[in-house]
Enzyme design. Structure first.
Site, PDB file in Angstrom:
ATOM      1  N   ASN A 145      71.002  79.207  87.245  1.00  9.84           N
ATOM      2  CA  ASN A 145      69.812  79.822  87.808  1.00  9.84           C
ATOM      3  C   ASN A 145      69.840  79.857  89.331  1.00  9.84           C
ATOM      4  O   ASN A 145      69.203  80.709  89.945  1.00  9.84           O
ATOM      5  CB  ASN A 145      68.562  79.105  87.290  1.00  9.84           C
ATOM      6  N   THR A 196      72.232  89.116  78.794  1.00  8.61           N
ATOM      7  CA  THR A 196      72.351  88.838  80.231  1.00  8.61           C
ATOM      8  C   THR A 196      73.117  87.524  80.405  1.00  8.61           C
ATOM      9  O   THR A 196      74.335  87.542  80.480  1.00  8.61           O
ATOM     10  CB  THR A 196      70.969  88.775  80.923  1.00  8.61           C
ATOM     11  N   THR A 234      72.906  86.398  92.541  1.00  7.16           N
ATOM     12  CA  THR A 234      74.180  86.769  93.144  1.00  7.16           C
ATOM     13  C   THR A 234      75.276  86.932  92.110  1.00  7.16           C
ATOM     14  O   THR A 234      76.340  87.392  92.433  1.00  7.16           O
ATOM     15  CB  THR A 234      74.609  85.713  94.180  1.00  7.16           C
ATOM     16  N   THR A 253      59.213  85.683  74.830  1.00  8.41           N
ATOM     17  CA  THR A 253      60.077  85.224  75.918  1.00  8.41           C
ATOM     18  C   THR A 253      61.543  85.583  75.739  1.00  8.41           C
ATOM     19  O   THR A 253      62.408  84.778  75.974  1.00  8.41           O
ATOM     20  CB  THR A 253      59.922  83.709  76.116  1.00  8.41           C
ATOM     21  N   LYS A 284      68.239  88.632  72.494  1.00 13.07           N
ATOM     22  CA  LYS A 284      68.865  88.110  73.698  1.00 13.07           C
ATOM     23  C   LYS A 284      67.898  87.116  74.315  1.00 13.07           C
ATOM     24  O   LYS A 284      66.677  87.273  74.259  1.00 13.07           O
ATOM     25  CB  LYS A 284      69.235  89.196  74.691  1.00 13.07           C
ATOM     26  N   GLU A 325      70.169  78.064  78.723  1.00  6.27           N
ATOM     27  CA  GLU A 325      71.126  78.100  79.825  1.00  6.27           C
ATOM     28  C   GLU A 325      71.630  76.702  80.183  1.00  6.27           C
ATOM     29  O   GLU A 325      70.859  75.817  80.539  1.00  6.27           O
ATOM     30  CB  GLU A 325      70.477  78.759  81.044  1.00  6.27           C
TER      31      GLU A 325
END
Length: 401
Positions: free
Chosen positions: A396, A150, A401, A187, A176, A274
């Protein structure tokens, strides 16, 4: 045991594939299938989040059986918080994949990852499963790994070769995960395959222990996902004498390889946090118990103040010892020691007054290790994490969107 290059198709008897089914708005790979040519012992652990996704419920049922033969995954839609319809869709996904593979539905694990609260686009999903099954091959391990991603910025894989009872065995895995990463259980999504022969009950216990030593020692942001799944298939095609208990002479070699593969994947997840600009290893030593060591290390690794300090390359050691102190772990504040990159900043609970310019080169590194000595015992634990950056907020803030 030696590290090798390879995908989940490296062990004998496994094929895989990933395809573009149009589930992701980006148009990237989003449906994957992993298949064992023969029934495989299965072991899995899942999220402890009470808002678990529908596929997790289905997978728990599969894992209640001794054997399975396939894993079917989609990315781009989590199928979480989708009620009765979500569960029906997960079971339909399972049944469709089973039919295409010519096996029973209860032999297929199904997983989903992506945005929560949306229903699976079943027409696209079914078409993707059809295409993935058609493409199954030993050479398609990379496309499979691409399809489970993702927000990941790179593919996470690991593989090892090891020997049990004179037979050469392999274990390989993909994962992932970059955000919503916090223990209880893994997680993230991770799939490991091995051709080692292991009894199902032994494998199930080994997987739980391996998760505790790897994925449960990683934290990015303190959020436990709704979809976490770690699934291991062992098809026995290496033809070693089956490992029937933890007391079997070949069990240590198998378990070492399982843990090594899982640990490599866990560390890669922390590297890919991230927006991360730093990979942080938090070592806690001198603890009264292993649980205390992990508790203190996790408190440090989860602290937004610690994580932002490392992003800013600020050796603010007060935030680190503060986190250890509020963790609840037993410690002697008058004997606590702390080092970052091998440089002591605190000894016997007191500031070493290290000049900032001496710490600058260490704090500028991408990979940084710190060690906190609680000075009350002999136990230790290591947790892997990353910093918090501006990019983490951006990723995040725009995720939906």
């Amino acid at each position: 045991m030696k590290k090798i290059e390879g995908w989940v198709t490296a062990p004998q008897g496994f094929v895989a594939a990933g395809v573009k089914a149009g589930i992701k708005v980006s148009g990237n790979h989003d449906v994957a299938v992993i298949f064992s040519e023969v029934p495989a012992a299965c072991g899995a652990v899942f999220t402890t989040n009470k808002m678990c996704a529908a596929p997790v419920t289905v997978c728990r049922e599969v894992n209640s059986h001794p054997y399975a033969q396939a894993i079917c995954v989609n990315s781009g839609c989590a199928n979480a918080a989708t009620g009765v319809r979500g569960l029906e869709d997960a079971k339909a996904m399972q049944a469709h994949c089973a039919e295409k593979l010519g096996i029973k539905p209860e032999e297929v694990f199904v997983c989903s990852t992506g945005v929560i609260g949306h229903f699976l686009p079943m027409d696209k999903l079914f078409a993707g499963i059809d295409a993935a099954v058609e493409a199954l091959d030993e050479s398609e391990g990379e496309s499979c790994a691409m399809a489970i991603q993702t927000t990941d910025t790179f593919i996470k894989k690991a593989a090892y070769e090891f020997e049990v009872g004179g037979k050469a065995c392999k274990i390989a895995g993909i994962a992932k995960g970059a955000g919503m990463i916090h223990p209880n259980m893994a997680t993230m999504l991770t799939y490991l395959t091995t051709d080692c022969a292991v009894a199902p009950d032994v494998l199930k216990r080994a997987v739980k222990k391996a998760a505790d030593q790897s994925f449960n020692m990683v934290v990015v942001d303190g959020d436990t996902s709704t979809n976490d799944s770690m699934i291991v298939l062992a098809n026995g095609m290496a033809e070693n004498e089956i490992i029937v208990s933890e007391d079997h002479p070949d069990y240590p070699a198998f378990f070492e390889a399982l843990c090594a593969c899982a640990r490599d994947l866990a560390i890669l997840i922390a590297h890919d946090g991230e927006g991360a600009t730093k990979f942080l290893e938090v070592n806690v030593i001198g603890a009264a118990t292993w649980a205390d060591a992990k508790t203190a290390a996790m408190a440090i690794a989860k602290s937004p103040l610690v994580k932002t300090a490392f992003f800013g390359e600020d050796p603010n050691w007060g935030r680190i010892v503060c986190a250890a102190g509020y963790s609840g772990a037993d410690m002697d504040q008058n004997k606590v020691n702390l080092s970052i990159g091998g440089k002591y900043l605190v000894k016997d609970g007191l500031n070493c007054n290290v000049p900032a310019e001496e710490m600058a080169p260490i704090m500028h590194e991408h990979d940084i290790s710190m060690t906190v000595d609680l000075a009350v015992g002999e136990e230790k634990a290591t947790v892997w994490t990353c910093d918090f950056s501006y990019e983490y907020v951006k990723i995040n803030g725009e995720y939906h969107t």
